[in-house]
Every structure is written in structure tokens, then in C-alpha cells.
Design an enzyme around this catalytic site. Structure first.
Site, PDB file in Angstrom:
ATOM      1  N   ASP A 174      33.019  -4.442  31.823  1.00 38.57           N
ATOM      2  CA  ASP A 174      31.891  -4.743  32.706  1.00 38.57           C
ATOM      3  C   ASP A 174      30.675  -3.890  32.364  1.00 38.57           C
ATOM      4  O   ASP A 174      29.840  -3.618  33.223  1.00 38.57           O
ATOM      5  CB  ASP A 174      32.285  -4.537  34.171  1.00 38.57           C
ATOM      6  CG  ASP A 174      32.804  -3.128  34.439  1.00 38.57           C
ATOM      7  OD1 ASP A 174      32.817  -2.302  33.506  1.00 38.57           O
ATOM      8  OD2 ASP A 174      33.200  -2.856  35.584  1.00 38.57           O
ATOM      9  N   GLU A 175      30.567  -3.458  31.121  1.00 35.87           N
ATOM     10  CA  GLU A 175      29.472  -2.582  30.693  1.00 35.87           C
ATOM     11  C   GLU A 175      28.500  -3.328  29.781  1.00 35.87           C
ATOM     12  O   GLU A 175      28.889  -3.911  28.765  1.00 35.87           O
ATOM     13  CB  GLU A 175      30.023  -1.363  29.957  1.00 35.87           C
ATOM     14  CG  GLU A 175      30.887  -0.463  30.843  1.00 35.87           C
ATOM     15  CD  GLU A 175      31.480   0.696  30.077  1.00 35.87           C
ATOM     16  OE1 GLU A 175      31.900   1.677  30.728  1.00 35.87           O
ATOM     17  OE2 GLU A 175      31.529   0.632  28.832  1.00 35.87           O
TER      18      GLU A 175
END
Length: 354
Positions: free
Chosen positions: A219-220
Site C-alpha cells: 500500500d506504498e
């Protein structure tokens, strides 16, 4: 078909050549015998099909095809002359038959050349497309189609090199989606993947073509800004944070999903390396997350402060559906806004939500 001087080809290819010789011989024999045209047409269709199979093999040079067609023509003509010598065929019939063989050989060569050119062109284009696809996958995230970590680092190294030569500014904005694991755990990875794609599309609409938007994994996400834009990272960070105010509507989901993110900003200095700058943006992001801020800028000493605090607890980021009446749809992250002035221990961490 005479084989003297022929290339050594594998068994399947030799079978194709033998089949072509048989089809051509049957077709010519039918013409000589006065059989209906549709019989020759059927043989011609099969001839085209087998020729296409031959053309798909890059081990068969067109010159070998031409040589074997000529061998077939010469073998047929020898056979006809041998039959004529026995008195079974008259001179006129022999002439017609030889002309038929010549026409058949010419047509076969023209047809096979066309088929070979078309097939080889198709194969070349397919290989080029596949190579381009593989090259893209090597440098881009397969899910979101954004630049992957390798390409992000390559772009950042180039930006820093230009900065060293021309004195231009470079900024890194590290974006981490808050508690995204709970989205996967409660709604499933398929929904999580679709949400990541939606996030990528929304971020892409905010980033200049001259800058780089990438997904580092999970989720980066990261934004690399260069030039005048990098001189106003607060404006970029505020704009990125503001985009999460609007919910995400996904097909098949009864309620829109609310998602928040924490953003860390790092500005390059003359001593910055690509890896160092990315790490500083990562630290700034975790400091912002620990404080409950939408975004924060890296300052010296942040890593030590962060080590002493630890990440923000789950209770401080309660997960609720955006539609209060939509019970049973699973938890989804919602944004929590906290003023940076509430915690001076992090130094100068700014919040701008526009």
C-alpha cells in the site's frame, strides 16, 4: 521429392514438405485428368494451411522452400517424360501436362512467398509486442501499471544528477495508505486490489507528466517531483492528501469506501543519495502517521523521535463504513484529522488539507 542438397530439418517440418508435395501432385494430376475444379481448390486450401504451418517455423528459410518446389517440378516433369517414353502419353498431352506443372510450381512459389512473408511479419510483430510487454513489466507494477521500485530509483538517481548539474530542486513524497491491511482482511484481496488501482488512477490525475508516480509495493506509493514543483512540496502534499477526502466507489461494493493516507516529504540536499532521500521521506511519513497528521516534512532527528514513540495505535484510527446504515459490509479506513500543534515533540510537521 528429390532431397539432394536439402537442409537437414526436423521430422515435423519434413512431414510438412512431404504433405505439400503430395497436395501439389494430386492437384496437378487432377488438372491433367480433367477432374472438377473444386477438387483442385480443396487441395489449394490445404496447401495454404500447411504452408502457413511451415512459415511459423523460423528454422525454415524461404530459399529452402523455393529449392524444394523446383525439385518437385523437375521430378514431376521427369516422371511425365518417362511415361511419354513408354508411349502412354502423346506429345500434345505431355506438353499440356508440363505446362500445368510449370504453372502449379509458379503459383505454389508465389503463394508460399506471400504466406511466408505474412506469417513472418506476424510473428515478428508478436515478438516485438511481447518484448515490449516484458520490458514494461520489468519496470512497472503489474497491478496499477505505475513505475515500480526499480524504475522509481532509476528516475530518482537521474533527477539528483540533474540537480547536481543545474541546481534544480528534487522532492520525494512517500504515501502510505492507513490500515490498508484491514481492507484486505475484511473485504478480501480482490477488493483491495481494485481499491489500489482506483487510488493509483486518482493519484495519477494529480501528478505532472514531468514527475514520477510509482508504487513501491503493498500500500506504498511515491511521487518524485523535480524543478519548480519540488520547491513547493507542501502544495503537492496537501493536494495528494485532499484527494482522499472523496470516497472510492467500486463496482460491486454496496457502499463507497473511505480511505486515508499518511504522506512524508523529503527535500534533496547536495549530499542526498537516492536511497537516503527515499528513507527520509519514509521516516517523515511514519512521523506524520504517529502524530495523526495528513503529511509531514522530514527534519533531522525525526528517526530518533519515531523510534521512541512507535506507530499510531489502531484505536486512534477507528475503522467505520462510510454509510452508517450499511452494516455488514466490513470495515474500511476513515481519515482522522489531528493538528500537528497537538504534539510538538515531532518538530515542524505541517498539515494542509486545503
Amino acid at each position: 521429392m528429390e532431397r539432394e542438397g536439402a537442409l537437414e530439418l526436423d521430422g515435423e517440418i519434413e512431414e510438412h514438405f512431404a504433405r505439400l508435395g503430395t497436395l501439389a501432385t494430386v492437384a496437378v494430376g487432377g488438372w491433367v485428368a480433367g477432374e472438377p475444379v473444386d477438387i483442385a481448390s480443396t487441395a489449394g486450401g490445404e496447401f495454404s494451411r500447411v504452408s502457413a504451418q511451415l512459415a511459423t517455423s523460423r528454422d525454415v528459410p524461404l530459399g529452402e522452400v523455393v529449392r524444394r518446389c523446383r525439385c518437385w517440378r523437375e521430378a514431376c516433369q521427369r516422371t511425365l517424360h518417362e511415361v511419354a517414353a513408354d508411349g502412354a502419353v502423346g506429345e500434345e498431352a505431355l506438353g499440356r501436362a508440363c505446362k500445368s506443372i510449370q504453372r502449379a510450381a509458379d503459383r505454389a512459389l508465389a503463394q508460399m512467398s506471400t504466406i511466408f512473408d505474412a506469417e513472418r511479419q506476424r510473428i515478428t510483430e508478436e515478438l516485438a509486442d511481447r518484448q515490449a510487454e516484458l520490458s514494461f513489466l520489468a519496470t512497472h507494477d503489474g497491478l496499477t501499471k505505475l513505475a515500480n521500485r526499480s524504475l522509481v530509483m532509476d528516475h530518482l538517481v537521474r533527477m539528483l544528477a540533474r540537480s547536481a548539474r543545474h541546481g534544480s530542486s528534487v522532492a520525494v513524497l512517500f504515501i502510505d495508505l492507513d490500515d490498508f491491511k484491514l481492507v484486505n482482511d475484511t473485504l478480501g484481496h480482490a477488493v483491495g486490489d481494485r481499491l489500489l488501482v482506483a487510488v493509483a488512477e486518482r493519484l495519477r490525475s494529480l501528478v505532472r507528466d514531468a514527475d514520477t508516480l510509482g508504487r513501491l509495493g503493498g500500500d506504498e506509493f511515491v511521487v518524485l517531483a523535480e524543478g519548480p514543483a519540488a520547491m513547493s512540496p507542501a502544495m503537492i502534499a496537501a493536494r495528494l492528501a485532499e484527494t482522499f477526502v472523496e470516497t472510492f466507489a467500486l463496482d460491486g461494493q454496496p457502499s463507497p469506501l473511505r480511505l486515508s493516507a499518511s504522506i512524508g516529504v523529503a527535500i534533496a540536499t547536495s549530499e542526498s543519495s537516492a536511497q537516503q532521500l527515499l528513507c527520509e521521506a519514509d521516516v517523515a511519513m511514519y512521523c506524520a502517521k504517529a502524530q495523526g497528521s495528513a503529511w509531514g516534512r522530514y527534519e533531522p532527528g525525526m528517526a530518533a523521535v519515531l523510534k521512541g514513540r512507535g506507530p499510531r495505535g489502531q484505536a486512534e484510527n477507528e475503522l467505520v463504513p462510510t454509510d452508517a446504515e450499511a452494516g455488514g459490509h466490513g470495515p474500511i479506513p476513515s481519515s482522522t484529522e489531528t493538528s500537528p500543534e497537538d504534539d510538538p515533540s515531532l518538530g515542524e510537521v505541517s498539515v494542509e488539507l486545503g
